[in-house]
Design a protein around this motif. Structure first.
Motif, mmCIF file in Angstrom:
data_model
loop_
_atom_site.group_PDB
_atom_site.id
_atom_site.type_symbol
_atom_site.label_atom_id
_atom_site.label_comp_id
_atom_site.label_asym_id
_atom_site.label_seq_id
_atom_site.Cartn_x
_atom_site.Cartn_y
_atom_site.Cartn_z
ATOM 1 N N GLY A 88 -17.845 -5.116 -8.063
ATOM 2 C CA GLY A 88 -17.559 -3.813 -7.489
ATOM 3 C C GLY A 88 -16.109 -3.436 -7.715
ATOM 4 N N TYR A 89 -15.206 -4.372 -7.464
ATOM 5 C CA TYR A 89 -13.775 -4.082 -7.628
ATOM 6 C C TYR A 89 -13.471 -3.725 -9.088
ATOM 7 N N TYR A 90 -14.027 -4.502 -10.008
ATOM 8 C CA TYR A 90 -13.764 -4.251 -11.428
ATOM 9 C C TYR A 90 -14.284 -2.886 -11.869
ATOM 10 N N ASP A 149 2.115 1.997 -12.757
ATOM 11 C CA ASP A 149 1.114 1.990 -11.688
ATOM 12 C C ASP A 149 0.694 0.552 -11.382
ATOM 13 N N ALA A 150 1.218 0.033 -10.268
ATOM 14 C CA ALA A 150 0.866 -1.320 -9.799
ATOM 15 C C ALA A 150 0.215 -1.218 -8.427
ATOM 16 N N SER A 151 -0.460 -0.093 -8.185
ATOM 17 C CA SER A 151 -1.111 0.091 -6.884
ATOM 18 C C SER A 151 -2.492 -0.562 -6.883
ATOM 19 N N GLY A 152 -3.048 -0.731 -5.702
ATOM 20 C CA GLY A 152 -4.393 -1.290 -5.609
ATOM 21 C C GLY A 152 -4.822 -1.394 -4.163
ATOM 22 N N ILE A 153 -6.116 -1.594 -3.978
ATOM 23 C CA ILE A 153 -6.641 -1.860 -2.628
ATOM 24 C C ILE A 153 -7.430 -3.156 -2.673
ATOM 25 N N GLN A 154 -7.604 -3.751 -1.517
ATOM 26 C CA GLN A 154 -8.388 -4.988 -1.425
ATOM 27 C C GLN A 154 -9.792 -4.591 -0.997
ATOM 28 N N THR A 155 -10.744 -4.713 -1.895
ATOM 29 C CA THR A 155 -12.127 -4.388 -1.540
ATOM 30 C C THR A 155 -13.069 -5.081 -2.511
ATOM 31 N N GLU A 210 -0.241 -15.868 -6.929
ATOM 32 C CA GLU A 210 -0.357 -15.480 -5.513
ATOM 33 C C GLU A 210 -1.817 -15.331 -5.073
ATOM 34 N N PHE A 211 -2.746 -15.211 -6.023
ATOM 35 C CA PHE A 211 -4.177 -15.054 -5.758
ATOM 36 C C PHE A 211 -4.720 -16.252 -4.953
ATOM 37 N N ALA A 212 -4.166 -17.444 -5.156
ATOM 38 C CA ALA A 212 -4.653 -18.647 -4.467
ATOM 39 C C ALA A 212 -4.554 -18.491 -2.947
ATOM 40 N N THR A 259 5.310 -1.617 -2.844
ATOM 41 C CA THR A 259 5.448 -2.638 -1.800
ATOM 42 C C THR A 259 4.464 -3.790 -1.988
ATOM 43 N N GLY A 260 3.658 -3.744 -3.059
ATOM 44 C CA GLY A 260 2.611 -4.749 -3.239
ATOM 45 C C GLY A 260 3.136 -6.059 -3.809
ATOM 46 N N THR A 261 2.213 -7.001 -4.014
ATOM 47 C CA THR A 261 2.582 -8.335 -4.520
ATOM 48 C C THR A 261 3.360 -8.218 -5.824
ATOM 49 N N VAL A 262 2.821 -7.470 -6.775
ATOM 50 C CA VAL A 262 3.529 -7.332 -8.046
ATOM 51 C C VAL A 262 4.507 -6.158 -8.005
ATOM 52 N N GLY A 263 4.149 -5.097 -7.260
ATOM 53 C CA GLY A 263 4.991 -3.899 -7.226
ATOM 54 C C GLY A 263 6.387 -4.182 -6.690
ATOM 55 N N ALA A 264 6.490 -5.050 -5.693
ATOM 56 C CA ALA A 264 7.813 -5.361 -5.129
ATOM 57 C C ALA A 264 8.696 -6.038 -6.183
ATOM 58 N N ARG A 267 2.229 4.057 0.700
ATOM 59 C CA ARG A 267 2.099 4.746 1.994
ATOM 60 C C ARG A 267 3.205 4.309 2.943
ATOM 61 N N ALA A 268 3.601 3.027 2.855
ATOM 62 C CA ALA A 268 4.665 2.528 3.730
ATOM 63 C C ALA A 268 5.962 3.286 3.486
ATOM 64 N N GLU A 269 6.108 3.805 2.272
ATOM 65 C CA GLU A 269 7.330 4.544 1.929
ATOM 66 C C GLU A 269 7.079 6.054 1.913
HETATM 67 N N1 LIG Z 1 -3.803 -9.772 -7.520
HETATM 68 C C1 LIG Z 1 -4.099 -10.199 -8.753
HETATM 69 O O1 LIG Z 1 -4.352 -11.390 -8.991
HETATM 70 C C2 LIG Z 1 -4.082 -9.190 -9.904
HETATM 71 C C3 LIG Z 1 -4.171 -9.629 -11.240
HETATM 72 C C4 LIG Z 1 -4.117 -8.684 -12.275
HETATM 73 C C5 LIG Z 1 -4.005 -7.327 -11.990
HETATM 74 N N2 LIG Z 1 -3.960 -6.930 -10.685
HETATM 75 C C6 LIG Z 1 -3.854 -5.492 -10.400
HETATM 76 O O2 LIG Z 1 -2.524 -5.240 -10.012
HETATM 77 C C7 LIG Z 1 -2.486 -4.171 -9.070
HETATM 78 C C8 LIG Z 1 -1.643 -4.614 -7.876
HETATM 79 O O3 LIG Z 1 -2.205 -5.775 -7.312
HETATM 80 P P1 LIG Z 1 -1.475 -6.481 -6.056
HETATM 81 O O4 LIG Z 1 -2.224 -7.743 -5.802
HETATM 82 O O5 LIG Z 1 0.001 -6.509 -6.298
HETATM 83 O O6 LIG Z 1 -1.824 -5.415 -4.906
HETATM 84 P P2 LIG Z 1 -1.366 -5.418 -3.367
HETATM 85 O O7 LIG Z 1 -0.450 -6.544 -3.068
HETATM 86 O O8 LIG Z 1 -2.614 -5.249 -2.566
HETATM 87 O O9 LIG Z 1 -0.485 -4.058 -3.267
HETATM 88 C C9 LIG Z 1 -1.082 -2.815 -3.366
HETATM 89 C C10 LIG Z 1 -0.011 -1.739 -3.398
HETATM 90 O O10 LIG Z 1 -0.669 -0.465 -3.500
HETATM 91 C C11 LIG Z 1 -0.184 0.388 -2.470
HETATM 92 N N3 LIG Z 1 -1.234 1.318 -2.043
HETATM 93 C C12 LIG Z 1 -2.495 1.052 -1.629
HETATM 94 N N4 LIG Z 1 -3.126 2.190 -1.284
HETATM 95 C C13 LIG Z 1 -2.225 3.201 -1.480
HETATM 96 C C14 LIG Z 1 -2.245 4.610 -1.295
HETATM 97 N N5 LIG Z 1 -3.339 5.251 -0.841
HETATM 98 N N6 LIG Z 1 -1.142 5.321 -1.581
HETATM 99 C C15 LIG Z 1 -0.015 4.710 -2.029
HETATM 100 N N7 LIG Z 1 0.065 3.391 -2.251
HETATM 101 C C16 LIG Z 1 -1.025 2.641 -1.967
HETATM 102 C C17 LIG Z 1 0.198 -0.569 -1.332
HETATM 103 O O11 LIG Z 1 1.148 0.005 -0.461
HETATM 104 P P3 LIG Z 1 0.767 0.688 0.970
HETATM 105 O O12 LIG Z 1 -0.284 -0.181 1.590
HETATM 106 O O13 LIG Z 1 2.054 0.758 1.707
HETATM 107 O O14 LIG Z 1 0.250 2.040 0.635
HETATM 108 C C18 LIG Z 1 0.843 -1.692 -2.130
HETATM 109 O O15 LIG Z 1 2.176 -1.331 -2.459
HETATM 110 C C19 LIG Z 1 -3.946 -3.841 -8.723
HETATM 111 O O16 LIG Z 1 -4.352 -2.687 -9.402
HETATM 112 C C20 LIG Z 1 -4.723 -5.037 -9.230
HETATM 113 O O17 LIG Z 1 -6.018 -4.702 -9.677
HETATM 114 C C21 LIG Z 1 -3.967 -7.813 -9.646
#
Ligand SMILES: NC(=O)c1ccc[n+]([C@@H]2O[C@H](COP(=O)([O-])OP(=O)(O)OC[C@H]3O[C@@H](n4cnc5c(N)ncnc54)[C@H](OP(=O)(O)O)[C@@H]3O)[C@@H](O)[C@H]2O)c1
Length: 249
Positions: A105-107, A56-62, A134-136, A9-14, A32-34
């Motif tokens: 920390g995130y890295y 695996d395109a999951s992640g948290i914002q921290t 989308e980062f902007a 459900t995330g930015t790239v995952g969708a 988790r939403a699913e």
């Molecule tokens: N954003 C960037 O610019 C960028 C660039 C390069 C690489 N990345 C990497 O790409 C990945 C995805 O980034 P994003 O920006 O698309 O992330 P995001 O929009 O924050 O989406 C995160 C996804 O992870 C899921 N998630 C989080 N905690 C979970 C849990 N405990 N169990 C199951 N699912 C969980 C979320 O769904 P729920 O909340 O429903 O669980 C959501 O689907 C990350 O690992 C990030 O480091 C990001």
């Protein structure tokens, strides 16, 4: 093939879900939403039943190293163990370019994820990508201090999340390749310019100011240490084109 997508459900995952379905794959969504928490080992085992590959395109914002290591450590360990139990043939893991070169920390969590995948039991492919276009929007929101929006000084080569998704699905359709070359956008940009263009195109008001982030991470952002390695694979959609295409530019 049957592809399990963590972070569906995330930015790239969708986009990964959309691209995989459009290419005829059977998709299992993990978020988790699913109803699937990656931190719940038994739930991950159930979700991966019958999967040929996992993206695996999951992640948290921290910004906390502890939180990032805890999430990426546990989620990756669960995916690897469940993948073995389910007979998954390939784990495709999305990372960020140069996570080992900047002390954020995130890295730290992303570097742990890379190390677990690299040393793990499943055939794997790690795709390091640069920041998404989308980062902007995220930086605009996160940098708010009263009416002002503070933007770290950063050299970046951003890419559209949809192009990252296309590459992830293409990799999942292939044999495991280990760490593949960086994926980046077509041109280098200054983060402040991206945030200002985004704000202007979407009618967001208020001053937007450039700030140097302190410490070694701030220095890495300013110096270009987070730019992709020479020879990176490049996407085609510029930030300006992406902004226009989403109807805001
Ligand atoms: N954003 C960037 O610019 C960028 C660039 C390069 C690489 N990345 C990497 O790409 C990945 C995805 O980034 P994003 O920006 O698309 O992330 P995001 O929009 O924050 O989406 C995160 C996804 O992870 C899921 N998630 C989080 N905690 C979970 C849990 N405990 N169990 C199951 N699912 C969980 C979320 O769904 P729920 O909340 O429903 O669980 C959501 O689907 C990350 O690992 C990030 O480091 C990001």
């Amino acid at each position: 093939m049957r592809i399990a997508i963590a972070g569906a459900t995330g930015t790239v995952g969708a986009y990964v879900v959309r691209v995989a379905r459009a290419r005829g794959h059977d998709v299992v969504s993990l978020s988790r939403a699913e109803g699937v928490d990656l931190l719940d080992a038994a739930a991950v085992v159930r979700a991966l039943d019958g999967a040929d590959a996992v993206i695996d395109a999951s992640g948290i914002q921290t910004t906390s190293g502890r939180a990032s290591r805890a999430f990426f450590g546990a989620s990756t360990t669960n995916l690897l163990k469940a993948g073995v139990a389910a007979g998954v043939g390939h784990l495709v893991s999305l990372s960020i370019v140069n996570v080992d070169r900047a002390p954020s920390g995130y890295y730290a969590g992303k570097a742990l994820q890379e190390s677990l995948v690299t040393r793990g039991p499943l055939p794997y492919t790690i795709l390091p990508a640069t920041q998404f276009h989308e980062f902007a929007a995220q930086i605009y929101d996160r940098g708010r201090i009263g009416p002002v929006h503070a933007v770290p000084i950063m050299r970046t080569r951003p890419i559209a999340a949809v192009e990252v998704a296309e590459r992830l699905v293409e990799l999942a359709e292939s044999d495991a390749q280990g760490r593949v070359r960086d994926l980046a956008g077509p041109r280098e940009e200054r983060l402040i310019d991206l945030v200002r263009s985004f704000a202007s195109a979407t009618g967001r008001r208020g001053p937007i100011v450039s700030v140097p982030l302190p410490g070694a991470m701030g220095a890495a952002m300013r110096s270009g240490a987070l730019l992709p390695a020479p020879g990176a694979q490049l996407g085609t959609l510029t930030f300006a084109e992406w902004l226009r295409a989403r109807g805001d530019g």
